[in-house]
Design an enzyme around this catalytic site. Structure first.
Site, PDB file in Angstrom:
ATOM      1  N   THR A  23      -5.483  -0.661  11.396  1.00 46.73           N
ATOM      2  CA  THR A  23      -4.798  -0.794  12.701  1.00 46.73           C
ATOM      3  C   THR A  23      -4.374  -2.228  13.030  1.00 46.73           C
ATOM      4  O   THR A  23      -4.003  -2.506  14.172  1.00 46.73           O
ATOM      5  CB  THR A  23      -5.709  -0.306  13.858  1.00 46.73           C
ATOM      6  OG1 THR A  23      -6.879  -1.148  13.890  1.00 46.73           O
ATOM      7  CG2 THR A  23      -6.121   1.137  13.699  1.00 46.73           C
ATOM      8  N   TRP A  24      -4.456  -3.127  12.056  1.00 51.38           N
ATOM      9  CA  TRP A  24      -4.044  -4.506  12.350  1.00 51.38           C
ATOM     10  C   TRP A  24      -2.571  -4.499  12.751  1.00 51.38           C
ATOM     11  O   TRP A  24      -1.768  -3.809  12.104  1.00 51.38           O
ATOM     12  CB  TRP A  24      -4.276  -5.384  11.120  1.00 51.38           C
ATOM     13  CG  TRP A  24      -4.148  -6.858  11.379  1.00 51.38           C
ATOM     14  CD1 TRP A  24      -4.230  -7.508  12.588  1.00 51.38           C
ATOM     15  CD2 TRP A  24      -3.936  -7.879  10.397  1.00 51.38           C
ATOM     16  NE1 TRP A  24      -4.083  -8.860  12.404  1.00 51.38           N
ATOM     17  CE2 TRP A  24      -3.899  -9.111  11.078  1.00 51.38           C
ATOM     18  CE3 TRP A  24      -3.771  -7.864   8.998  1.00 51.38           C
ATOM     19  CZ2 TRP A  24      -3.704 -10.328  10.419  1.00 51.38           C
ATOM     20  CZ3 TRP A  24      -3.589  -9.068   8.341  1.00 51.38           C
ATOM     21  CH2 TRP A  24      -3.557 -10.291   9.042  1.00 51.38           C
ATOM     22  N   ASP A  52     -10.114   2.133  10.972  1.00 53.87           N
ATOM     23  CA  ASP A  52     -10.629   0.769  11.001  1.00 53.87           C
ATOM     24  C   ASP A  52      -9.886  -0.039  12.054  1.00 53.87           C
ATOM     25  O   ASP A  52      -8.666  -0.115  12.050  1.00 53.87           O
ATOM     26  CB  ASP A  52     -10.406   0.099   9.637  1.00 53.87           C
ATOM     27  CG  ASP A  52     -10.865  -1.352   9.654  1.00 53.87           C
ATOM     28  OD1 ASP A  52     -12.087  -1.577   9.576  1.00 53.87           O
ATOM     29  OD2 ASP A  52     -10.012  -2.256   9.789  1.00 53.87           O
ATOM     30  N   TYR A  57      -7.809  -7.450  16.819  1.00 53.26           N
ATOM     31  CA  TYR A  57      -6.443  -6.942  16.648  1.00 53.26           C
ATOM     32  C   TYR A  57      -5.772  -6.708  18.001  1.00 53.26           C
ATOM     33  O   TYR A  57      -6.246  -5.922  18.816  1.00 53.26           O
ATOM     34  CB  TYR A  57      -6.437  -5.645  15.823  1.00 53.26           C
ATOM     35  CG  TYR A  57      -7.059  -5.773  14.445  1.00 53.26           C
ATOM     36  CD1 TYR A  57      -7.192  -7.016  13.822  1.00 53.26           C
ATOM     37  CD2 TYR A  57      -7.520  -4.662  13.760  1.00 53.26           C
ATOM     38  CE1 TYR A  57      -7.770  -7.141  12.555  1.00 53.26           C
ATOM     39  CE2 TYR A  57      -8.087  -4.772  12.488  1.00 53.26           C
ATOM     40  CZ  TYR A  57      -8.217  -6.021  11.907  1.00 53.26           C
ATOM     41  OH  TYR A  57      -8.791  -6.129  10.663  1.00 53.26           O
ATOM     42  N   GLN A 163     -16.270  -5.130   3.787  1.00 52.48           N
ATOM     43  CA  GLN A 163     -14.818  -4.883   3.795  1.00 52.48           C
ATOM     44  C   GLN A 163     -14.109  -6.152   3.315  1.00 52.48           C
ATOM     45  O   GLN A 163     -14.263  -7.214   3.908  1.00 52.48           O
ATOM     46  CB  GLN A 163     -14.365  -4.525   5.207  1.00 52.48           C
ATOM     47  CG  GLN A 163     -12.881  -4.217   5.269  1.00 52.48           C
ATOM     48  CD  GLN A 163     -12.395  -3.813   6.649  1.00 52.48           C
ATOM     49  OE1 GLN A 163     -11.536  -4.467   7.238  1.00 52.48           O
ATOM     50  NE2 GLN A 163     -12.927  -2.735   7.178  1.00 52.48           N
ATOM     51  N   TYR A 191      -9.346  -3.748   2.148  1.00 54.61           N
ATOM     52  CA  TYR A 191      -8.305  -3.976   3.156  1.00 54.61           C
ATOM     53  C   TYR A 191      -7.029  -4.481   2.493  1.00 54.61           C
ATOM     54  O   TYR A 191      -7.044  -4.951   1.374  1.00 54.61           O
ATOM     55  CB  TYR A 191      -8.805  -4.849   4.312  1.00 54.61           C
ATOM     56  CG  TYR A 191      -8.998  -6.340   4.128  1.00 54.61           C
ATOM     57  CD1 TYR A 191      -7.927  -7.208   3.908  1.00 54.61           C
ATOM     58  CD2 TYR A 191     -10.258  -6.909   4.278  1.00 54.61           C
ATOM     59  CE1 TYR A 191      -8.110  -8.578   3.810  1.00 54.61           C
ATOM     60  CE2 TYR A 191     -10.458  -8.282   4.179  1.00 54.61           C
ATOM     61  CZ  TYR A 191      -9.373  -9.113   3.944  1.00 54.61           C
ATOM     62  OH  TYR A 191      -9.553 -10.467   3.850  1.00 54.61           O
ATOM     63  N   LEU A 194      -2.124  -2.106   0.334  1.00 54.98           N
ATOM     64  CA  LEU A 194      -0.708  -2.029  -0.068  1.00 54.98           C
ATOM     65  C   LEU A 194      -0.092  -3.418  -0.179  1.00 54.98           C
ATOM     66  O   LEU A 194       1.136  -3.542  -0.286  1.00 54.98           O
ATOM     67  CB  LEU A 194       0.080  -1.205   0.960  1.00 54.98           C
ATOM     68  CG  LEU A 194      -0.419   0.222   1.173  1.00 54.98           C
ATOM     69  CD1 LEU A 194       0.300   0.882   2.351  1.00 54.98           C
ATOM     70  CD2 LEU A 194      -0.224   1.044  -0.099  1.00 54.98           C
TER      71      LEU A 194
HETATM   72  P1  NDP Z   1      -1.519  -2.822   4.321  1.00 62.79           P
HETATM   73  O1  NDP Z   1      -1.662  -3.210   2.892  1.00 62.79           O
HETATM   74  O2  NDP Z   1      -2.193  -1.608   4.815  1.00 62.79           O
HETATM   75  O3  NDP Z   1       0.051  -2.755   4.642  1.00 62.79           O
HETATM   76  C1  NDP Z   1       0.539  -2.441   5.922  1.00 62.79           C
HETATM   77  C2  NDP Z   1       2.053  -2.597   5.882  1.00 62.79           C
HETATM   78  O4  NDP Z   1       2.597  -1.758   4.866  1.00 62.79           O
HETATM   79  C3  NDP Z   1       2.747  -2.210   7.163  1.00 62.79           C
HETATM   80  O5  NDP Z   1       3.852  -3.073   7.340  1.00 62.79           O
HETATM   81  C4  NDP Z   1       3.243  -0.793   6.910  1.00 62.79           C
HETATM   82  O6  NDP Z   1       4.425  -0.479   7.611  1.00 62.79           O
HETATM   83  C5  NDP Z   1       3.527  -0.851   5.420  1.00 62.79           C
HETATM   84  N1  NDP Z   1       3.292   0.459   4.771  1.00 62.79           N
HETATM   85  C6  NDP Z   1       2.334   1.360   5.061  1.00 62.79           C
HETATM   86  N2  NDP Z   1       2.438   2.442   4.271  1.00 62.79           N
HETATM   87  C7  NDP Z   1       3.503   2.225   3.472  1.00 62.79           C
HETATM   88  C8  NDP Z   1       4.116   2.988   2.465  1.00 62.79           C
HETATM   89  N3  NDP Z   1       3.660   4.195   2.140  1.00 62.79           N
HETATM   90  N4  NDP Z   1       5.206   2.459   1.832  1.00 62.79           N
HETATM   91  C9  NDP Z   1       5.671   1.232   2.167  1.00 62.79           C
HETATM   92  N5  NDP Z   1       5.128   0.461   3.125  1.00 62.79           N
HETATM   93  C10 NDP Z   1       4.044   0.953   3.774  1.00 62.79           C
HETATM   94  O7  NDP Z   1      -1.933  -4.125   5.151  1.00 62.79           O
HETATM   95  P2  NDP Z   1      -2.973  -4.487   6.293  1.00 62.79           P
HETATM   96  O8  NDP Z   1      -3.134  -5.970   6.198  1.00 62.79           O
HETATM   97  O9  NDP Z   1      -2.600  -3.888   7.582  1.00 62.79           O
HETATM   98  O10 NDP Z   1      -4.378  -3.873   5.805  1.00 62.79           O
HETATM   99  C11 NDP Z   1      -4.823  -2.590   6.144  1.00 62.79           C
HETATM  100  C12 NDP Z   1      -5.931  -2.644   7.188  1.00 62.79           C
HETATM  101  O11 NDP Z   1      -7.057  -3.358   6.700  1.00 62.79           O
HETATM  102  C13 NDP Z   1      -5.557  -3.414   8.463  1.00 62.79           C
HETATM  103  O12 NDP Z   1      -4.642  -2.701   9.261  1.00 62.79           O
HETATM  104  C14 NDP Z   1      -6.921  -3.649   9.043  1.00 62.79           C
HETATM  105  O13 NDP Z   1      -7.409  -2.473   9.672  1.00 62.79           O
HETATM  106  C15 NDP Z   1      -7.709  -3.999   7.796  1.00 62.79           C
HETATM  107  N6  NDP Z   1      -7.761  -5.451   7.527  1.00 62.79           N
HETATM  108  C16 NDP Z   1      -8.979  -6.079   7.598  1.00 62.79           C
HETATM  109  C17 NDP Z   1      -9.098  -7.439   7.394  1.00 62.79           C
HETATM  110  C18 NDP Z   1     -10.429  -8.091   7.482  1.00 62.79           C
HETATM  111  O14 NDP Z   1     -10.488  -9.322   7.507  1.00 62.79           O
HETATM  112  N7  NDP Z   1     -11.507  -7.335   7.536  1.00 62.79           N
HETATM  113  C19 NDP Z   1      -7.917  -8.271   7.074  1.00 62.79           C
HETATM  114  C20 NDP Z   1      -6.699  -7.512   6.954  1.00 62.79           C
HETATM  115  C21 NDP Z   1      -6.646  -6.155   7.164  1.00 62.79           C
HETATM  116  P3  NDP Z   1       4.494   0.407   8.977  1.00 62.79           P
HETATM  117  O15 NDP Z   1       3.290   0.054   9.791  1.00 62.79           O
HETATM  118  O16 NDP Z   1       5.781  -0.006   9.576  1.00 62.79           O
HETATM  119  O17 NDP Z   1       4.497   1.865   8.601  1.00 62.79           O
END
Ligand code: NDP
Length: 278
Positions: A23-24, A52, A57, A163, A191, A194
């Site tokens: 949900t970031w 998560d 966030y 995580q 985390y 993608l």
């Molecule tokens: P992700 O690797 O999950 O990528 C998210 C991005 O990819 C968004 O822009 C999304 O677009 C896009 N996306 C999603 N699905 C697809 C798909 N099927 N094809 C192409 N693009 C896609 O990155 P995050 O950094 O958000 O990591 C996931 C989660 O991990 C976070 O949201 C958070 O909850 C957690 N996290 C934890 C951290 C920590 O320090 N503990 C640090 C970073 C993240 P759209 O939203 O427009 O669909």
């Protein structure tokens, strides 16, 4: 939902889906909140019932979006949130957890993590987590962004998960942290699975494997992580086609050839690398 969806067992025996939702960047713009909550609900419908989030966030905004998404279906969801290190003192952790519970509109967090190591001694945060657990406000606790040396300080505790950044481009944890956690039956939450939807998904090798399965590259990137025992992935997606493509990863089994091609393009580590983080 298929009965065979990949799952992971936490040290206390709780079974959670290996594919959840992040949900970031949600809750940063009120005009997007309804679409974000709808995306999370679709993800729940498709079996990605681990969500998560973190107090950080959207400065609490993401937790409010989660509240909207899980309203009326709290019992379906395994809810993860995080306390920021600057709040992770004994009293600060309790206060932060209570603020999160209020924003989330629930009486309990299933897994509460320390977001990254900070100045407060980790033993103090652990004591706060255990007190919250005794009160029933959290069910389990864990950490995030802890490398092997930092995990060593938690040996013998009830830490349920770590995580960390883990995706095809960032495989450093396969050398030491992943085996360390596996030896203790402690799942790792991957985390940014993608690579934030950027360059990684444009790699030729991913396109090649994806074409063989009739899916897109993101689905393969997640299937790669789902093939690792004890790994929970939490992709974040708001666009409906992204949510569906991510959920589809649970249906894909990568072949030896697929894995060899991915390993050639994204080689596994041969030596210790410092834990990568965002
Ligand atoms: P992700 O690797 O999950 O990528 C998210 C991005 O990819 C968004 O822009 C999304 O677009 C896009 N996306 C999603 N699905 C697809 C798909 N099927 N094809 C192409 N693009 C896609 O990155 P995050 O950094 O958000 O990591 C996931 C989660 O991990 C976070 O949201 C958070 O909850 C957690 N996290 C934890 C951290 C920590 O320090 N503990 C640090 C970073 C993240 P759209 O939203 O427009 O669909």
């Amino acid at each position: 939902m298929s009965a065979a969806r990949p799952s992971v067992r936490l040290p206390d025996g709780t079974v959670v889906p290996a594919l959840g939702q992040g949900t970031w960047h949600m809750g940063e713009d009120r005009r997007q909140a309804a679409a974000e909550a709808a995306a999370l609900r679709l993800g729940l419908d498709l079996g990605m019932s681990l969500i998560d989030t973190a107090e950080m966030y959207g400065s609490g905004g993401a937790e409010r979006v989660v509240a909207e998404a899980i309203a009326g279906r709290r019992d379906e969801v395994f809810l993860v949130s995080k306390v920021m290190p600057q709040n992770a003192s004994r009293a600060g952790t309790k206060a932060a957890c209570e603020r999160s519970l209020k924003r989330l509109g629930t009486d309990r967090i299933d897994l509460y993590l320390l977001h990254w190591p900070g100045a407060v001694p980790v033993a103090e945060t652990v004591a706060a987590f255990e007190a919250l657990r005794a009160e029933g406000k959290i069910r389990l606790w864990g950490v995030s962004n802890f490398d092997v040396e930092e995990m060593a300080a938690l040996e013998g505790t009830d830490c349920a998960s770590n995580q960390v950044l883990y995706n095809l481009e960032e495989r450093g944890i396969e050398f030491d942290l992943l085996p360390w956690c596996a030896a203790r039956r402690m799942p790792v939450m991957a985390y940014t699975p993608l690579g934030q939807g950027g360059r990684m998904l444009r790699a030729k090798a991913l396109a090649q494997v994806a074409a063989r399965h009739g899916v897109g590259p993101a689905t393969v990137a997640l299937a790669f992580l789902l093939g690792r025992p004890g790994v929970i992935s939490i992709p974040k997606a708001v666009r409906e086609e992204h949510v569906r493509a991510n959920a589809a990863a649970a249906e894909i089994n990568l072949s030896r050839l697929d894995r060899d091609e991915l390993d050639a393009a994204f080689p596994p580590p041969k030596k210790k690398k410092r834990l990568a983080m965002l």
